[in-house]
Write a protein that holds these residues in place. Structure first.
Motif, mmCIF file in Angstrom:
data_model
loop_
_atom_site.group_PDB
_atom_site.id
_atom_site.type_symbol
_atom_site.label_atom_id
_atom_site.label_comp_id
_atom_site.label_asym_id
_atom_site.label_seq_id
_atom_site.Cartn_x
_atom_site.Cartn_y
_atom_site.Cartn_z
ATOM 1 N N TYR A 1 -94.322 -28.221 31.247
ATOM 2 C CA TYR A 1 -93.026 -27.789 31.886
ATOM 3 C C TYR A 1 -91.953 -28.741 30.271
ATOM 4 O O TYR A 1 -92.430 -29.368 30.437
ATOM 5 N N GLY A 2 -90.844 -27.751 30.149
ATOM 6 C CA GLY A 2 -89.696 -28.922 29.475
ATOM 7 C C GLY A 2 -89.090 -27.614 29.091
ATOM 8 O O GLY A 2 -88.823 -26.456 29.453
ATOM 9 N N ARG A 3 -88.117 -27.994 28.477
ATOM 10 C CA ARG A 3 -86.712 -27.123 27.370
ATOM 11 C C ARG A 3 -86.568 -27.146 26.099
ATOM 12 O O ARG A 3 -86.823 -28.490 26.258
ATOM 13 N N TYR A 4 -86.140 -27.131 25.580
ATOM 14 C CA TYR A 4 -85.463 -26.515 24.593
ATOM 15 C C TYR A 4 -84.281 -27.373 24.699
ATOM 16 O O TYR A 4 -82.970 -26.338 25.100
ATOM 17 N N ASP A 5 -83.602 -28.000 23.989
ATOM 18 C CA ASP A 5 -82.259 -28.697 24.030
ATOM 19 C C ASP A 5 -81.334 -27.919 22.243
ATOM 20 O O ASP A 5 -81.768 -27.500 21.138
ATOM 21 N N ILE A 6 -80.813 -26.025 22.401
ATOM 22 C CA ILE A 6 -80.375 -25.720 21.014
ATOM 23 C C ILE A 6 -79.351 -24.943 21.102
ATOM 24 O O ILE A 6 -78.356 -25.169 21.805
ATOM 25 N N LYS A 7 -78.979 -25.581 20.269
ATOM 26 C CA LYS A 7 -77.334 -25.214 19.499
ATOM 27 C C LYS A 7 -76.914 -23.770 18.968
ATOM 28 O O LYS A 7 -78.203 -23.549 17.394
ATOM 29 N N THR A 8 -76.801 -23.078 19.581
ATOM 30 C CA THR A 8 -76.405 -21.124 18.587
ATOM 31 C C THR A 8 -74.988 -20.779 18.117
ATOM 32 O O THR A 8 -74.349 -21.564 19.066
ATOM 33 N N ASN A 9 -74.854 -20.130 17.558
ATOM 34 C CA ASN A 9 -73.440 -19.670 17.399
ATOM 35 C C ASN A 9 -72.985 -18.422 18.252
ATOM 36 O O ASN A 9 -72.129 -18.977 19.314
ATOM 37 N N SER A 10 -74.220 -18.142 19.648
ATOM 38 C CA SER A 10 -73.818 -17.100 20.310
ATOM 39 C C SER A 10 -74.954 -16.386 20.468
ATOM 40 O O SER A 10 -76.419 -16.716 19.944
ATOM 41 N N ILE A 11 -75.285 -16.190 21.791
ATOM 42 C CA ILE A 11 -76.763 -15.399 22.617
ATOM 43 C C ILE A 11 -76.879 -14.424 21.438
ATOM 44 O O ILE A 11 -78.432 -14.943 21.488
ATOM 45 N N GLU A 12 -76.547 -13.533 21.052
ATOM 46 C CA GLU A 12 -76.884 -12.832 20.533
ATOM 47 C C GLU A 12 -77.674 -12.895 19.018
ATOM 48 O O GLU A 12 -78.506 -13.081 18.649
ATOM 49 N N ASP A 13 -77.065 -14.055 18.624
ATOM 50 C CA ASP A 13 -77.985 -15.124 17.501
ATOM 51 C C ASP A 13 -78.941 -15.048 18.033
ATOM 52 O O ASP A 13 -80.148 -14.987 17.530
ATOM 53 N N LEU A 14 -79.067 -16.057 19.050
ATOM 54 C CA LEU A 14 -80.562 -16.317 19.477
ATOM 55 C C LEU A 14 -81.369 -15.701 19.427
ATOM 56 O O LEU A 14 -82.207 -15.504 19.701
ATOM 57 N N LYS A 15 -80.855 -14.447 20.556
ATOM 58 C CA LYS A 15 -81.363 -13.715 20.589
ATOM 59 C C LYS A 15 -82.530 -12.365 19.162
ATOM 60 O O LYS A 15 -82.902 -12.340 19.270
ATOM 61 N N ARG A 16 -81.384 -13.005 18.452
ATOM 62 C CA ARG A 16 -81.981 -12.111 16.748
ATOM 63 C C ARG A 16 -82.698 -12.890 16.111
ATOM 64 O O ARG A 16 -83.498 -12.605 14.989
ATOM 65 N N GLY A 17 -82.645 -14.396 16.577
ATOM 66 C CA GLY A 17 -83.641 -15.377 15.672
ATOM 67 C C GLY A 17 -83.262 -15.565 14.226
ATOM 68 O O GLY A 17 -83.314 -16.334 13.979
ATOM 69 N N LYS A 18 -81.445 -15.611 15.070
ATOM 70 C CA LYS A 18 -80.375 -16.372 13.873
ATOM 71 C C LYS A 18 -79.584 -17.299 13.709
ATOM 72 O O LYS A 18 -79.144 -17.497 14.743
ATOM 73 N N ASN A 19 -79.128 -18.034 13.356
ATOM 74 C CA ASN A 19 -78.017 -18.826 13.335
ATOM 75 C C ASN A 19 -78.642 -19.774 14.512
ATOM 76 O O ASN A 19 -77.681 -20.186 15.309
ATOM 77 N N PHE A 20 -80.138 -20.481 14.385
ATOM 78 C CA PHE A 20 -79.806 -21.111 15.797
ATOM 79 C C PHE A 20 -79.954 -22.619 15.207
ATOM 80 O O PHE A 20 -81.089 -22.501 14.561
ATOM 81 N N ALA A 21 -80.733 -23.491 16.303
ATOM 82 C CA ALA A 21 -80.663 -24.979 15.842
ATOM 83 C C ALA A 21 -81.476 -25.549 16.447
ATOM 84 O O ALA A 21 -80.847 -25.926 18.165
ATOM 85 N N ILE A 22 -82.782 -25.836 16.582
ATOM 86 C CA ILE A 22 -83.754 -26.701 17.824
ATOM 87 C C ILE A 22 -83.119 -28.223 18.151
ATOM 88 O O ILE A 22 -83.249 -29.191 17.087
ATOM 89 N N LEU A 23 -82.176 -28.808 18.615
ATOM 90 C CA LEU A 23 -81.964 -30.031 18.404
ATOM 91 C C LEU A 23 -82.574 -30.916 19.385
ATOM 92 O O LEU A 23 -83.377 -32.117 18.691
#
Length: 94
Positions: free
Chosen positions: A1-23
């Motif tokens: 059990y855990g979580r990722y801290d993610i930085k993204t431009n938008s939820i839509e980008d995250l859903k598409r797998g683009k423009n995000f970084a796992i912090l």
């Protein structure tokens, strides 16, 4: 059990797998980070932390009922001691 801290431009980008970084990845011992950033009251933050603990308890209970027994006190203490030593070593590199 855990979580990722993610930085993204938008939820839509995250859903598409683009423009995000796992912090970072946080394990079960980490508190829910969003309690610090969204203007929550202290009571709301406590409720969030208690919910987090409840989920951890439910996962532990499920695991115990499915052939993954609870750790003994000795095993937990040994683990915490080893983790503390490990983090002290990591601090030297920071």
């Amino acid at each position: 059990y855990g979580r990722y801290d993610i930085k993204t431009n938008s939820i839509e980008d995250l859903k598409r797998g683009k423009n995000f970084a796992i912090l970072e990845y946080n394990g079960a011992g980490a508190e829910p980070n969003h309690i610090y950033d969204c203007g929550m009251s202290l009571l709301q933050a406590y409720k969030t932390i208690l919910h987090h603990w409840k989920v951890l308890f439910e996962i532990s209970r499920y695991n115990a009922q499915h052939a993954h027994p609870y750790w003994t006190y000795r095993r937990g203490r040994k683990y915490l001691r080893a983790a503390r030593l490990h983090f002290k070593k990591l601090e030297r590199f920071d």
